[in-house]
Design a protein around this motif. Structure first.
Motif, PDB file in Angstrom:
ATOM      1  N   PHE A 595    -100.214  -2.710 -21.808  1.00 39.35           N
ATOM      2  CA  PHE A 595    -100.128  -2.250 -20.423  1.00 39.35           C
ATOM      3  C   PHE A 595     -98.749  -1.626 -20.229  1.00 39.35           C
ATOM      4  CE2 PHE A 595     -99.553  -4.114 -15.864  1.00 39.35           C
ATOM      5  CZ  PHE A 595     -99.587  -2.842 -15.314  1.00 39.35           C
ATOM      6  N   SER A 596     -98.718  -0.339 -19.858  1.00 40.41           N
ATOM      7  CA  SER A 596     -97.460   0.408 -19.787  1.00 40.41           C
ATOM      8  C   SER A 596     -97.155   0.871 -18.366  1.00 40.41           C
ATOM      9  CB  SER A 596     -97.523   1.637 -20.703  1.00 40.41           C
ATOM     10  OG  SER A 596     -97.781   1.269 -22.035  1.00 40.41           O
ATOM     11  N   ASP A 597     -95.858   1.072 -18.115  1.00 39.55           N
ATOM     12  CA  ASP A 597     -95.365   1.645 -16.852  1.00 39.55           C
ATOM     13  C   ASP A 597     -95.750   0.794 -15.642  1.00 39.55           C
ATOM     14  OD1 ASP A 597     -94.073   3.941 -17.950  1.00 39.55           O
ATOM     15  OD2 ASP A 597     -96.046   4.852 -18.242  1.00 39.55           O
ATOM     16  N   ARG A 598     -95.588  -0.522 -15.788  1.00 41.28           N
ATOM     17  CA  ARG A 598     -95.878  -1.428 -14.678  1.00 41.28           C
ATOM     18  C   ARG A 598     -95.063  -1.025 -13.450  1.00 41.28           C
ATOM     19  NH1 ARG A 598     -93.940  -6.653 -12.821  1.00 41.28           N
ATOM     20  NH2 ARG A 598     -92.261  -6.601 -14.373  1.00 41.28           N
ATOM     21  N   LEU A 599     -95.756  -0.913 -12.309  1.00 43.47           N
ATOM     22  CA  LEU A 599     -95.099  -0.540 -11.059  1.00 43.47           C
ATOM     23  C   LEU A 599     -94.752  -1.782 -10.249  1.00 43.47           C
ATOM     24  CD1 LEU A 599     -97.238   2.555 -10.039  1.00 43.47           C
ATOM     25  CD2 LEU A 599     -94.776   2.570 -10.464  1.00 43.47           C
ATOM     26  N   LEU A 600     -93.546  -1.790  -9.693  1.00 45.34           N
ATOM     27  CA  LEU A 600     -93.108  -2.924  -8.894  1.00 45.34           C
ATOM     28  C   LEU A 600     -92.313  -2.415  -7.701  1.00 45.34           C
ATOM     29  CD1 LEU A 600     -92.938  -6.048  -8.686  1.00 45.34           C
ATOM     30  CD2 LEU A 600     -90.730  -5.882  -9.861  1.00 45.34           C
ATOM     31  N   ALA A 601     -92.661  -2.921  -6.517  1.00 48.47           N
ATOM     32  CA  ALA A 601     -91.894  -2.603  -5.312  1.00 48.47           C
ATOM     33  C   ALA A 601     -90.727  -3.576  -5.229  1.00 48.47           C
ATOM     34  CB  ALA A 601     -92.778  -2.725  -4.077  1.00 48.47           C
ATOM     35  N   VAL A 627     -96.422  -4.737 -20.396  1.00 47.93           N
ATOM     36  CA  VAL A 627     -96.990  -6.082 -20.552  1.00 47.93           C
ATOM     37  C   VAL A 627     -97.847  -6.080 -21.808  1.00 47.93           C
ATOM     38  CG1 VAL A 627     -98.436  -7.880 -19.536  1.00 47.93           C
ATOM     39  CG2 VAL A 627     -97.026  -6.446 -18.048  1.00 47.93           C
ATOM     40  N   LYS A 628     -97.741  -7.127 -22.590  1.00 47.40           N
ATOM     41  CA  LYS A 628     -98.599  -7.318 -23.764  1.00 47.40           C
ATOM     42  C   LYS A 628     -99.546  -8.489 -23.485  1.00 47.40           C
ATOM     43  CE  LYS A 628     -96.999  -4.306 -26.881  1.00 47.40           C
ATOM     44  NZ  LYS A 628     -96.127  -3.553 -25.977  1.00 47.40           N
ATOM     45  N   LYS A 656     -97.800 -11.286 -21.098  1.00 48.29           N
ATOM     46  CA  LYS A 656     -96.360 -11.489 -20.968  1.00 48.29           C
ATOM     47  C   LYS A 656     -95.634 -10.162 -20.778  1.00 48.29           C
ATOM     48  CE  LYS A 656     -96.174 -15.818 -23.574  1.00 48.29           C
ATOM     49  NZ  LYS A 656     -95.535 -16.558 -24.679  1.00 48.29           N
ATOM     50  N   TYR A 657     -94.619 -10.214 -19.931  1.00 48.30           N
ATOM     51  CA  TYR A 657     -93.777  -9.043 -19.709  1.00 48.30           C
ATOM     52  C   TYR A 657     -92.934  -8.769 -20.950  1.00 48.30           C
ATOM     53  CZ  TYR A 657     -94.905  -9.953 -14.786  1.00 48.30           C
ATOM     54  OH  TYR A 657     -95.567 -10.174 -13.598  1.00 48.30           O
ATOM     55  N   ASP A 658     -92.826  -7.486 -21.278  1.00 46.11           N
ATOM     56  CA  ASP A 658     -92.043  -7.089 -22.447  1.00 46.11           C
ATOM     57  C   ASP A 658     -90.542  -7.227 -22.228  1.00 46.11           C
ATOM     58  OD1 ASP A 658     -93.856  -6.565 -24.377  1.00 46.11           O
ATOM     59  OD2 ASP A 658     -93.719  -4.391 -24.294  1.00 46.11           O
ATOM     60  N   SER A 659     -90.111  -6.992 -20.977  1.00 41.02           N
ATOM     61  CA  SER A 659     -88.678  -6.814 -20.755  1.00 41.02           C
ATOM     62  C   SER A 659     -88.254  -7.378 -19.411  1.00 41.02           C
ATOM     63  CB  SER A 659     -88.326  -5.320 -20.819  1.00 41.02           C
ATOM     64  OG  SER A 659     -87.014  -5.063 -20.375  1.00 41.02           O
ATOM     65  N   ASP A 660     -86.962  -7.700 -19.308  1.00 41.76           N
ATOM     66  CA  ASP A 660     -86.343  -7.923 -18.014  1.00 41.76           C
ATOM     67  C   ASP A 660     -86.251  -6.588 -17.276  1.00 41.76           C
ATOM     68  OD1 ASP A 660     -85.872 -10.491 -19.037  1.00 41.76           O
ATOM     69  OD2 ASP A 660     -83.873  -9.940 -19.756  1.00 41.76           O
ATOM     70  N   TYR A 661     -85.937  -6.650 -15.983  1.00 42.35           N
ATOM     71  CA  TYR A 661     -85.680  -5.420 -15.249  1.00 42.35           C
ATOM     72  C   TYR A 661     -84.484  -5.635 -14.311  1.00 42.35           C
ATOM     73  CZ  TYR A 661     -88.022  -7.431 -11.122  1.00 42.35           C
ATOM     74  OH  TYR A 661     -88.365  -8.208 -10.057  1.00 42.35           O
ATOM     75  N   SER A 662     -83.941  -4.538 -13.823  1.00 44.34           N
ATOM     76  CA  SER A 662     -82.756  -4.588 -12.981  1.00 44.34           C
ATOM     77  C   SER A 662     -83.096  -4.198 -11.554  1.00 44.34           C
ATOM     78  CB  SER A 662     -81.679  -3.637 -13.522  1.00 44.34           C
ATOM     79  OG  SER A 662     -80.623  -3.482 -12.587  1.00 44.34           O
ATOM     80  N   VAL A 663     -82.629  -4.994 -10.593  1.00 44.67           N
ATOM     81  CA  VAL A 663     -82.837  -4.636  -9.196  1.00 44.67           C
ATOM     82  C   VAL A 663     -81.826  -3.579  -8.752  1.00 44.67           C
ATOM     83  CG1 VAL A 663     -83.814  -6.877  -8.591  1.00 44.67           C
ATOM     84  CG2 VAL A 663     -81.348  -6.508  -8.369  1.00 44.67           C
ATOM     85  N   LYS A 700     -91.998 -13.627 -20.202  1.00 47.29           N
ATOM     86  CA  LYS A 700     -92.601 -14.563 -19.246  1.00 47.29           C
ATOM     87  C   LYS A 700     -94.052 -14.189 -18.952  1.00 47.29           C
ATOM     88  CE  LYS A 700     -88.524 -16.427 -18.999  1.00 47.29           C
ATOM     89  NZ  LYS A 700     -87.691 -16.301 -17.803  1.00 47.29           N
ATOM     90  N   GLN A 701     -94.851 -15.199 -18.663  1.00 47.43           N
ATOM     91  CA  GLN A 701     -96.262 -15.014 -18.360  1.00 47.43           C
ATOM     92  C   GLN A 701     -96.427 -14.357 -16.992  1.00 47.43           C
ATOM     93  OE1 GLN A 701     -98.847 -15.783 -20.323  1.00 47.43           O
ATOM     94  NE2 GLN A 701    -100.613 -15.711 -18.970  1.00 47.43           N
ATOM     95  N   VAL A 702     -97.411 -13.454 -16.866  1.00 44.65           N
ATOM     96  CA  VAL A 702     -97.732 -12.849 -15.575  1.00 44.65           C
ATOM     97  C   VAL A 702     -98.108 -13.956 -14.596  1.00 44.65           C
ATOM     98  CG1 VAL A 702     -99.352 -11.353 -14.352  1.00 44.65           C
ATOM     99  CG2 VAL A 702     -98.449 -10.662 -16.585  1.00 44.65           C
ATOM    100  N   PRO A 703     -97.419 -14.071 -13.451  1.00 42.75           N
ATOM    101  CA  PRO A 703     -97.700 -15.180 -12.526  1.00 42.75           C
ATOM    102  C   PRO A 703     -99.056 -15.007 -11.846  1.00 42.75           C
ATOM    103  CG  PRO A 703     -96.137 -13.653 -11.553  1.00 42.75           C
ATOM    104  CD  PRO A 703     -96.333 -13.203 -12.969  1.00 42.75           C
ATOM    105  N   GLY A 704     -99.636 -16.138 -11.485  1.00 44.53           N
ATOM    106  CA  GLY A 704    -100.922 -16.138 -10.806  1.00 44.53           C
ATOM    107  C   GLY A 704    -102.112 -16.125 -11.733  1.00 44.53           C
ATOM    108  N   SER A 705    -101.916 -15.639 -12.964  1.00 44.84           N
ATOM    109  CA  SER A 705    -103.014 -15.549 -13.932  1.00 44.84           C
ATOM    110  C   SER A 705    -103.001 -16.779 -14.833  1.00 44.84           C
ATOM    111  CB  SER A 705    -102.858 -14.281 -14.778  1.00 44.84           C
ATOM    112  OG  SER A 705    -103.851 -14.229 -15.783  1.00 44.84           O
ATOM    113  N   PRO A 706    -104.055 -17.597 -14.809  1.00 45.71           N
ATOM    114  CA  PRO A 706    -104.076 -18.801 -15.645  1.00 45.71           C
ATOM    115  C   PRO A 706    -104.254 -18.443 -17.118  1.00 45.71           C
ATOM    116  CG  PRO A 706    -106.174 -18.545 -14.515  1.00 45.71           C
ATOM    117  CD  PRO A 706    -105.265 -17.473 -13.976  1.00 45.71           C
ATOM    118  N   GLN A 707    -103.595 -19.212 -17.986  1.00 44.01           N
ATOM    119  CA  GLN A 707    -103.789 -19.004 -19.417  1.00 44.01           C
ATOM    120  C   GLN A 707    -105.122 -19.574 -19.881  1.00 44.01           C
ATOM    121  OE1 GLN A 707     -99.900 -20.547 -21.037  1.00 44.01           O
ATOM    122  NE2 GLN A 707     -99.862 -18.560 -22.033  1.00 44.01           N
ATOM    123  N   TRP A 708    -105.550 -20.685 -19.271  1.00 41.27           N
ATOM    124  CA  TRP A 708    -106.780 -21.353 -19.707  1.00 41.27           C
ATOM    125  C   TRP A 708    -107.795 -21.414 -18.576  1.00 41.27           C
ATOM    126  CZ3 TRP A 708    -107.684 -22.421 -24.694  1.00 41.27           C
ATOM    127  CH2 TRP A 708    -106.598 -22.540 -25.557  1.00 41.27           C
TER     128      TRP A 708
END
Length: 811
Positions: A595-601, A627-628, A656-663, A700-708
């Motif tokens: 998953f590429s170019d994740r958009l975040l507000a 995200v991988k 999981k997110y590939d990278s940290d990001y900067s605000v 880190k794991q995408v929040p809200g999405s259960p692993q199991w």
């Protein structure tokens, strides 16, 4: 229970030829079955009408798919109709990153406060659903959607029945629940023409506050089917009012008494106006300890929808068919919150619009004001597809065009202390004090697809195709807010036009039936999510940023989100007549997603102009990395003769997110700090801190999405009596983007007991059933809404045990 029931609530199997054809039709061809479709090179699962209604009569199509592998759909009401607190994840992708259709007609992206569609539960009455198909990861090329990044949910309405008849269903249950469904079928009127007309009235009080959810719906469907063509006309009307509960804000590490106050429920105060007045101080202040989780007077969503389509399927020759489908959708909706005027930064907001005045007197002297977001949608479009049977090649070429005009206006109304009867969750406010902002959007979408299904041998098939996705969106604000009234914005909100296009979204797959009972399949596909063309707050909406400069930045430098999905799977079916274990059906599906170019507000304040904070705020929009995802779905149904079956589906997902990001820069940093704390940005004149402004999301794991996830259905069938148990396990879910907080797993058990009454009362299809939800009275957090990098998030509680009895009569 059908003896041919397959993967799911009853029992999985390869779709037979009739079921395969049903994938593109709209009938009841797969009634009583859940099918892993054997004519696809991707993971697609179908749940049909009978099984949907067994979960709970009247259930939302989206709530029904919760029983399928890899799907996590959670809502606070048993039917799944309330859209405010709905949470949907499929293989790590959230609701707004999936595609949705009804009989091929696009339903938009399902975000709350929608700008380009409507929910399946409003588009079709539950009892008129023929089946729902879920493609997890890679949707069909023909799916009309600009958001199907991670898969598609396709709902199909049932066809008119061949015989004249009347169906009447009545459900009564906990918390004054009542649902009345009536359907008249004309039967075949000659020359292959038939229709049905149906209506439903539903109302139910919420379990944790005095709000009655429900409304009216009507469906009309006419089908003419002869040797030359199939003509279909469909009309859906929905008028729903849904009082909303408020989420509880949780702080993992509370810093004061207000943050430590975390009630299990946040019921609104309506209809007790006297209590609402006494809840506030003389100046309108809420109790100090409840300043985070304060109580509103009421909140609600009111929506009226009309959806119409006409479809012509021409059989040009015995080898060539052409379908053309035109549709129109009109929505008039409003989201309402009647809340205290002193919370968040409302005093600042009202101070700008009423300078120098007493704010309580200016807003009706009750201490409350009414905030609305008022929506309009007018969509019209056309879908067409040409299918050619060229022997070993099945060729499909199609197009989808849509023109959408939508608007969103934020208005504020007084709540007059002298006329409390004018205000309720069931009345649309009138006479606004002011319009804070108003946006208008004009959007055109064109999607083309071409696909060839090549049967190399009777056992080996290759599917290859390509899709294009083009969007031209123009947005402008007819009403601009007073500068400073939206946190984070010091200028006017943006106007502008963005054209985005991707001409090459390929797919390649194959399936190999290497025995009579086993089949391997594999698929790779590229998907795209277009920018949300929305001007009232949206995670991927350039028009919801706080300035023209922010809009221009994402227009020039940003990219829509894309994904590559890779799937491989095995389907198996065996029958052992006369044995204790008389048969089993199973599937195993493994997948990987880039998953590429994740958009975040990214906003300097909690909130957003869409209302994450009651006063609003304005973000900037950035691509913050990739995200991988890796995961496995496994499902099996064991059949023990004709009387007992056991279904179980186990799913694991790591997103999981590939990278940290900067605000500070809004960009992915390429780092993985591995910490949980966001380093503050230094103030003017302060020395720079190491890693300042970096949000440590990498790894880190995408929040809200259960692993199991685990789903279990046990069915005991001794006609005329049937008993079922439904088990639903949802694993731990992280609640923040840095994973420093989480909500625990839960297991919910529901049940159904039914008896067929046809032989007893002389009416075929008559049935009496009892459904019970949350049998064990489990408590905990049902739905989690991540909204911050660390420490804080919102949750909704698990509803208590509820009972619903249904009498079905068919004449």
């Amino acid at each position: 229970m059908s003896a041919t029931s397959v993967l799911g609530l009853s029992a999985p199997a390869f779709a037979q030829d009739t079921a395969e054809r049903a994938d593109a039709a709209t009938g009841d061809d797969v009634a009583g079955q859940i099918i892993v479709t054997g004519n696809r090179s991707r993971s697609t699962t179908t749940i049909a009408a009978d099984e949907i209604q067994k979960i709970l009569p009247g259930i939302s199509p989206l709530k029904a798919i919760q029983t399928l592998p890899g799907v996590a759909y959670i809502t606070a009401d048993p039917w799944g109709n309330n859209e405010q607190n709905a949470s949907l994840f499929i293989h790590g992708f959230s609701a707004g990153q999936l595609g949705y259709t009804l009989d091929g007609v696009p339903l938009g992206d399902q975000n709350y406060g929608n700008y380009n569609g409507l929910s399946p539960s409003r588009a079709v009455i539950s009892e008129n659903v023929g089946r729902v198909s879920v493609s997890t990861g890679a949707g069909e090329l023909r799916v009309a959607s600009t958001s199907n990044l991670g898969g598609a949910v396709e709902t199909f309405s049932s066809d008119p029945r061949p015989k004249l008849g009347l169906e009447v269903n009545q459900t009564l249950g906990s918390y004054d629940a009542s649902r009345t469904f009536v359907r008249f079928d004309s039967g075949d009127m000659g020359k292959g023409t038939s229709f049905y007309l149906s209506a439903v009235r539903q109302k139910a009080r919420a379990w944790d506050f005095n709000g009655k959810q429900g409304g009216w719906q009507g469906n009309f469907k006419l089908v003419h089917d002869d040797s030359a063509r199939r003509l279909t006309a469909y009309i859906a009307y929905s008028d729903k009012t849904e009082p909303n509960e408020d989420a509880t804000t949780i702080y993992a590490r509370p810093a004061n008494a207000a943050q430590a106050y975390q009630p299990y429920t946040r019921p609104f105060l309506y209809p007790d106006f006297a209590k609402a007045l006494s809840y506030l101080s003389a100046t309108g202040a809420v109790p100090a300890v409840e300043s985070v989780n304060y109580r509103n007077y009421y909140s609600d969503a009111q929506r009226t929808d009309w959806l119409v389509y006409l479809k012509d399927e021409e059989r040009l020759t015995d080898k060539v068919t052409l379908s053309v489908q035109g549709y129109y959708h009109h929505n008039d909706g409003v989201g309402v919150v009647a809340g205290p005027i002193t919370v968040a930064s409302l005093p600042k907001l009202f101070g700008l619009y009423f300078p120098g005045r007493n704010l309580k007197l200016s807003t009706g002297n009750s201490g409350y004001a009414v905030r609305t977001t008022e929506y309009r949608i007018d969509r019209k479009g056309v879908l067409s597809e040409l299918n050619i049977d060229a022997g070993n090649h099945q060729i499909a070429a199609g197009a989808w065009y849509e023109n959408n005009s939508s608007s969103a206006y934020r208005r504020w109304y007084a709540l007059d202390v002298n006329f409390p009867e004018r205000y309720s969750p069931y009345i649309r406010p009138k006479g606004p004090l002011f319009t804070q902002y108003g946006s208008e959007m004009r959007t055109e979408v064109l999607q083309l697809h071409l696909q060839d299904t090549w049967t190399l041998t009777p056992r080996f098939t290759i599917e290859a195709g390509v899709k294009t996705s083009l969007q031209d969106a123009d947005g402008f604000f007819t009403v601009q807010p007073i500068v400073g009234s939206l946190d984070g914005s010091s200028s006017a909100l943006p106007n502008g036009r963005i054209k985005t296009e991707n001409w090459f979204l390929p797919t390649l797959g194959g399936k190999w039936r290497f025995t009579d009972n086993e089949e391997l399949y594999a698929n790779v596909q590229k998907n795209l999510r277009q920018y949300q063309a929305y001007g009232a707050g949206g995670g991927a909406a350039p028009w919801s940023v706080g300035s023209q400069a922010s809009f221009d930045f994402i227009k020039e430098n940003g990219h829509p989100e894309t994904s590559w999905t890779y799937e491989v799977g095995l389907r198996s079916r065996h029958s052992f007549p006369g044995s204790f274990l008389s048969g089993f059906e199973a599937q195993l599906n493994a997948y990987h997603v880039d998953f590429s170019d994740r958009l975040l507000a990214i906003s300097p304040t909690v909130g957003g102009i869409g209302g994450g904070s009651i006063s609003g705020g304005t973000p900037s929009l950035f691509n913050v990395g990739n995200v991988k995802t890796n995961g496995v779905d496994a499902a099996i149904t064991l059949r023990f003769g004709s009387h007992f079956s056991l279904y179980n589906a186990l799913s694991y997902n790591s997103s999981k997110y590939d990278s940290d990001y900067s605000v500070i820069t809004g960009a992915a940093t390429g780092t993985r700090l591995g910490t949980f704390t966001v380093v503050p940005t230094p103030a003017a004149g302060q020395a720079a801190l190491p890693n300042a402004g970096i949000v440590p999301t990498g790894g880190k794991q995408v929040p809200g999405s259960p692993q199991w996830l685990n789903k279990t259905v046990a069915t005991l069938d001794f006609q005329p009596v049937q008993l079922q148990l439904f088990g639903d396990f949802v694993g731990k879910r992280f609640a923040t983007y840095t994973n420093d907080a989480s909500v625990p797993s839960f297991f919910l058990l529901s049940g159904r007991a039914a008896i067929e009454l046809g032989d007893m009362i002389g009416l075929a299809g008559a049935e009496l059933s009892l459904n019970v939800t949350n049998i064990t009275e489990k408590k905990g957090w049902l739905s989690v809404q991540p909204n911050a990098p660390t420490n804080t998030y919102n949750v909704y509680p698990i509803p208590p045990r509820q009972w619903f009895g249904t009498l079905k009569l068919r004449y």
